[in-house]
Design an enzyme around this catalytic site. Structure first.
Site, mmCIF file in Angstrom:
data_model
loop_
_atom_site.group_PDB
_atom_site.id
_atom_site.type_symbol
_atom_site.label_atom_id
_atom_site.label_comp_id
_atom_site.label_asym_id
_atom_site.label_seq_id
_atom_site.Cartn_x
_atom_site.Cartn_y
_atom_site.Cartn_z
ATOM 1 N N SER A 79 0.840 -1.201 0.000
ATOM 2 C CA SER A 79 0.000 0.000 0.000
ATOM 3 C C SER A 79 0.874 1.250 0.000
ATOM 4 O O SER A 79 1.986 1.244 0.558
ATOM 5 C CB SER A 79 -0.857 -0.030 1.278
ATOM 6 O OG SER A 79 -1.455 1.225 1.494
ATOM 7 N N LYS A 119 1.868 -3.487 6.833
ATOM 8 C CA LYS A 119 2.319 -3.491 5.425
ATOM 9 C C LYS A 119 3.827 -3.269 5.366
ATOM 10 O O LYS A 119 4.530 -3.905 4.582
ATOM 11 C CB LYS A 119 1.584 -2.411 4.617
ATOM 12 C CG LYS A 119 0.112 -2.725 4.381
ATOM 13 C CD LYS A 119 -0.087 -3.964 3.502
ATOM 14 C CE LYS A 119 -1.498 -4.491 3.551
ATOM 15 N NZ LYS A 119 -1.679 -5.805 2.945
ATOM 16 N N TYR A 131 -2.325 -0.947 10.988
ATOM 17 C CA TYR A 131 -2.517 -1.507 9.643
ATOM 18 C C TYR A 131 -1.331 -1.155 8.754
ATOM 19 O O TYR A 131 -0.732 -2.018 8.104
ATOM 20 C CB TYR A 131 -3.823 -0.978 9.010
ATOM 21 C CG TYR A 131 -3.873 -1.264 7.525
ATOM 22 C CD1 TYR A 131 -4.156 -2.542 7.068
ATOM 23 C CD2 TYR A 131 -3.578 -0.268 6.584
ATOM 24 C CE1 TYR A 131 -4.155 -2.829 5.700
ATOM 25 C CE2 TYR A 131 -3.584 -0.542 5.225
ATOM 26 C CZ TYR A 131 -3.866 -1.815 4.783
ATOM 27 O OH TYR A 131 -3.843 -2.095 3.443
ATOM 28 N N LEU A 166 -13.507 7.180 1.253
ATOM 29 C CA LEU A 166 -14.316 8.221 0.612
ATOM 30 C C LEU A 166 -15.372 7.666 -0.354
ATOM 31 O O LEU A 166 -16.549 8.020 -0.275
ATOM 32 C CB LEU A 166 -13.378 9.187 -0.135
ATOM 33 C CG LEU A 166 -14.069 10.314 -0.889
ATOM 34 C CD1 LEU A 166 -14.827 11.231 0.052
ATOM 35 C CD2 LEU A 166 -13.051 11.106 -1.717
HETATM 36 P P1 NAD Z 1 -10.874 -7.269 1.201
HETATM 37 O O1 NAD Z 1 -11.121 -7.250 2.667
HETATM 38 O O2 NAD Z 1 -12.025 -7.040 0.302
HETATM 39 O O3 NAD Z 1 -10.187 -8.647 0.792
HETATM 40 C C1 NAD Z 1 -9.291 -9.332 1.643
HETATM 41 C C2 NAD Z 1 -9.733 -10.786 1.688
HETATM 42 O O4 NAD Z 1 -8.833 -11.493 2.544
HETATM 43 C C3 NAD Z 1 -11.136 -10.963 2.263
HETATM 44 O O5 NAD Z 1 -11.895 -11.769 1.375
HETATM 45 C C4 NAD Z 1 -10.919 -11.659 3.605
HETATM 46 O O6 NAD Z 1 -11.957 -12.542 3.922
HETATM 47 C C5 NAD Z 1 -9.593 -12.379 3.353
HETATM 48 N N1 NAD Z 1 -8.799 -12.638 4.566
HETATM 49 C C6 NAD Z 1 -8.452 -11.763 5.531
HETATM 50 N N2 NAD Z 1 -7.713 -12.374 6.464
HETATM 51 C C7 NAD Z 1 -7.573 -13.673 6.074
HETATM 52 C C8 NAD Z 1 -6.928 -14.799 6.626
HETATM 53 N N3 NAD Z 1 -6.282 -14.765 7.801
HETATM 54 N N4 NAD Z 1 -6.978 -15.981 5.954
HETATM 55 C C9 NAD Z 1 -7.643 -16.061 4.770
HETATM 56 N N5 NAD Z 1 -8.294 -15.021 4.211
HETATM 57 C C10 NAD Z 1 -8.256 -13.838 4.859
HETATM 58 O O7 NAD Z 1 -9.701 -6.215 0.924
HETATM 59 P P2 NAD Z 1 -9.183 -5.634 -0.470
HETATM 60 O O8 NAD Z 1 -9.585 -4.215 -0.556
HETATM 61 O O9 NAD Z 1 -9.500 -6.570 -1.572
HETATM 62 O O10 NAD Z 1 -7.621 -5.659 -0.184
HETATM 63 C C11 NAD Z 1 -6.795 -6.698 -0.650
HETATM 64 C C12 NAD Z 1 -5.371 -6.414 -0.208
HETATM 65 O O11 NAD Z 1 -4.966 -5.150 -0.710
HETATM 66 C C13 NAD Z 1 -5.187 -6.329 1.304
HETATM 67 O O12 NAD Z 1 -3.937 -6.901 1.623
HETATM 68 C C14 NAD Z 1 -5.174 -4.843 1.575
HETATM 69 O O13 NAD Z 1 -4.458 -4.533 2.733
HETATM 70 C C15 NAD Z 1 -4.462 -4.338 0.340
HETATM 71 N N6 NAD Z 1 -4.751 -2.934 0.013
HETATM 72 C C16 NAD Z 1 -6.055 -2.537 -0.151
HETATM 73 C C17 NAD Z 1 -6.336 -1.209 -0.446
HETATM 74 C C18 NAD Z 1 -7.754 -0.726 -0.591
HETATM 75 O O14 NAD Z 1 -7.982 0.488 -0.502
HETATM 76 N N7 NAD Z 1 -8.729 -1.595 -0.807
HETATM 77 C C19 NAD Z 1 -5.279 -0.297 -0.606
HETATM 78 C C20 NAD Z 1 -3.971 -0.744 -0.456
HETATM 79 C C21 NAD Z 1 -3.724 -2.079 -0.155
HETATM 80 C C1 WQD Z 2 -9.421 9.678 0.897
HETATM 81 C C2 WQD Z 2 -9.635 11.166 1.110
HETATM 82 C C3 WQD Z 2 -10.013 11.765 3.409
HETATM 83 C C4 WQD Z 2 -13.839 9.803 3.923
HETATM 84 C C5 WQD Z 2 -6.861 4.717 3.088
HETATM 85 C C6 WQD Z 2 -5.823 3.986 3.872
HETATM 86 C C7 WQD Z 2 -4.740 3.481 2.970
HETATM 87 C C8 WQD Z 2 -5.311 2.672 1.806
HETATM 88 C C9 WQD Z 2 -6.448 3.357 1.138
HETATM 89 C C10 WQD Z 2 -5.141 0.347 2.324
HETATM 90 C C11 WQD Z 2 -8.919 11.702 2.350
HETATM 91 C C12 WQD Z 2 -11.229 12.084 2.557
HETATM 92 C C13 WQD Z 2 -12.661 10.273 3.389
HETATM 93 C C14 WQD Z 2 -14.864 10.731 4.239
HETATM 94 C C15 WQD Z 2 -13.467 12.503 3.425
HETATM 95 N N1 WQD Z 2 -5.810 1.403 2.234
HETATM 96 N N2 WQD Z 2 -12.476 11.601 3.135
HETATM 97 N N3 WQD Z 2 -14.649 12.052 3.966
HETATM 98 O O1 WQD Z 2 -7.067 7.771 3.824
HETATM 99 O O2 WQD Z 2 -6.160 8.073 1.469
HETATM 100 O O3 WQD Z 2 -6.264 5.824 2.445
HETATM 101 O O4 WQD Z 2 -7.399 3.828 2.102
HETATM 102 O O5 WQD Z 2 -3.963 0.190 2.241
HETATM 103 O O6 WQD Z 2 -3.889 2.718 3.748
HETATM 104 O O7 WQD Z 2 -5.275 4.859 4.840
HETATM 105 O O8 WQD Z 2 -8.352 6.913 1.808
HETATM 106 O O9 WQD Z 2 -10.708 6.898 1.134
HETATM 107 O O10 WQD Z 2 -10.154 7.063 3.593
HETATM 108 O O11 WQD Z 2 -9.701 9.002 2.119
HETATM 109 O O12 WQD Z 2 -13.325 13.720 3.216
HETATM 110 O O13 WQD Z 2 -15.926 10.376 4.755
HETATM 111 O O14 WQD Z 2 -11.028 11.401 1.351
HETATM 112 O O15 WQD Z 2 -9.805 12.751 4.370
HETATM 113 O O16 WQD Z 2 -8.462 12.980 2.055
HETATM 114 P P1 WQD Z 2 -6.923 7.258 2.457
HETATM 115 P P2 WQD Z 2 -9.816 7.396 2.189
#
Ligand code: NAD
Ligand code: WQD
Length: 338
Positions: free
Chosen positions: A125, A154, A150, A201
């Site tokens: 991330s 990562k 969290y 968001l």
């Molecule tokens: P998600 O929660 O939709 O998917 C994660 C999946 O992993 C889920 O289906 C959950 O049931 C499964 N899971 C969690 N813990 C587990 C375990 N111990 N054993 C087996 N399965 C397990 O999340 P996502 O948005 O698809 O994210 C996928 C990956 O990307 C994650 O590692 C997350 O940290 C990373 N990531 C997501 C975002 C985002 O904004 N969505 C941003 C950056 C990084």
């Molecule tokens: C985006 C922008 C908020 C909600 C997070 C995690 C990051 C990654 C992605 C996994 C910001 C603003 C939000 C609301 C708002 N996940 N906002 N009103 O914070 O950039 O990243 O998700 O790895 O680790 O920290 O994403 O979607 O929460 O916010 O104004 O109700 O929207 O302040 O500027 P963020 P976000």
């Protein structure tokens, strides 16, 4: 070629499953369904024409992971999505996050080593950069302080993969550092399933539009940006999914003992108000919002330098902001039967 997807019934994993099937890969999903539903398999099948193999597996259970790999041991590569991802929850329950995300990776790498699997793609991330000093953020930017457990998981997972790669001459890994994935598949059949009140968001916007939330709070309007609201690099989830196809193809054909780190974004920063305006334009729905104080821990602006993804993987994003907000609404409507 058989690819293992951990967390493959989740938001990004399910979109990736579809793109991998489309590209001709055979896939096996493991997930403990802690944040996803089993009916995702039906949806993947409906869209792609193929039902992936599935095993309900909790990666934190070392014995079960061991048995799984003893039974299925023909994987060319692993894409590791499985993790817990709520920043706010991780502050309240740090041990839950360290156990799930770090122990899960530990058990997976143990099996990867025992079964001589040489290729791993890891869901990292942009959060690993903390508050970046220079924009756009390149992969050389320093790993910064992340206030949430969290984010710390990562960083720790990347470090573990780094050390593991150094210790095993045949092993290669790619950590894909996603920026802000949003939107949903063009079919409208799969998308994000946020539980409880969304922190992010885009789901907050779509739930405000569908009437589940009364009002969107825009966190901070006094940032040093063109309209005062914070800037992020939003990227369509299908673009993120396609990046994984490029990553797994690259890593399987390339035999180097390296842990690559690659930014996955569009390279374009958008403000919160720009996202709201795009949503209103593409859907014709006015969002009830008000400007409030900054959210603790938020960074003013983050967006990616995406040139390395192009250079290493031959990948760049395709979808624009309007396509992202429009697809998020189509998914929300399907989810709520609107
Ligand atoms: P998600 O929660 O939709 O998917 C994660 C999946 O992993 C889920 O289906 C959950 O049931 C499964 N899971 C969690 N813990 C587990 C375990 N111990 N054993 C087996 N399965 C397990 O999340 P996502 O948005 O698809 O994210 C996928 C990956 O990307 C994650 O590692 C997350 O940290 C990373 N990531 C997501 C975002 C985002 O904004 N969505 C941003 C950056 C990084
Ligand atoms: C985006 C922008 C908020 C909600 C997070 C995690 C990051 C990654 C992605 C996994 C910001 C603003 C939000 C609301 C708002 N996940 N906002 N009103 O914070 O950039 O990243 O998700 O790895 O680790 O920290 O994403 O979607 O929460 O916010 O104004 O109700 O929207 O302040 O500027 P963020 P976000």
């Amino acid at each position: 070629m058989n690819i293992l997807l951990t967390g493959g019934t989740g938001y990004i994993g399910s979109h990736t499953a579809i793109e991998l099937i489309k590209a001709g890969y055979k896939i096996h999903i493991v997930d403990n369904l802690s944040n996803s539903n089993i009916d995702m398999l039906d949806r993947i099948e409906k869209i792609s024409g193929t039902r992936p193999e599935f095993t309900n597996l909790d990666l934190t259970n070392q014995k079960d992971v061991k048995h799984f790999f003893e039974r299925y041991n023909d994987f060319e590569g692993v894409i590791h999505f499985a993790a817990l991802k709520s920043v706010g929850e991780s502050v309240k329950m740090p041990l839950k996050y360290y156990k799930n995300n770090v122990v899960g990776l530990y058990n997976l790498l143990t099996a990867i080593k025992n079964h001589k699997i040489n290729n791993l793609v890891f869901s990292s991330s942009a959060t690993v950069y903390g508050t970046p000093e220079i924009l756009p953020v390149t992969e050389e930017s320093p790993i910064g302080y992340t206030p949430s457990p969290y984010g710390a998981t990562k960083q720790m997972c990347e470090r573990i993969i780094e050390d593991f790669t150094s210790s095993l001459a045949t092993f290669e890994a790619i950590s894909l550092r996603y920026f802000n994935p949003i939107g949903a598949h063009d079919s409208g059949l799969i998308g994000e399933l946020p539980t409880g009140t969304p922190n992010n968001l885009m789901p907050f916007i779509t739930q405000t539009a569908s009437g589940i939330r009364e009002k969107l709070s825009v966190f901070g309007s006094d940032y040093n940006t063109s309209d005062g609201t914070a800037i992020r690099d939003y990227i369509h989830v299908s673009d993120v999914a396609i990046a994984h196809v490029h990553a797994i193809r690259f890593i399987i054909s390339n035999n180097e003992n390296i842990h690559h780190k690659v930014n996955i974004g569009t390279g374009i920063g958008s403000s919160v108000l720009e996202i709201i305006r795009s949503f209103e334009k593409t859907t014709g729905i006015k969002i009830n919002y008000h400007l409030t104080d900054r959210r603790a821990g938020d960074v003013e602006a983050v967006y990616a330098d995406v040139s390395y993804a192009k250079e290493l993987l031959g990948w760049k994003s395709i979808y624009n902001i309007d396509q992202m907000t429009k697809s998020a609404w189509i998914w929300e409507k399907a989810l709520r039967n609107l």
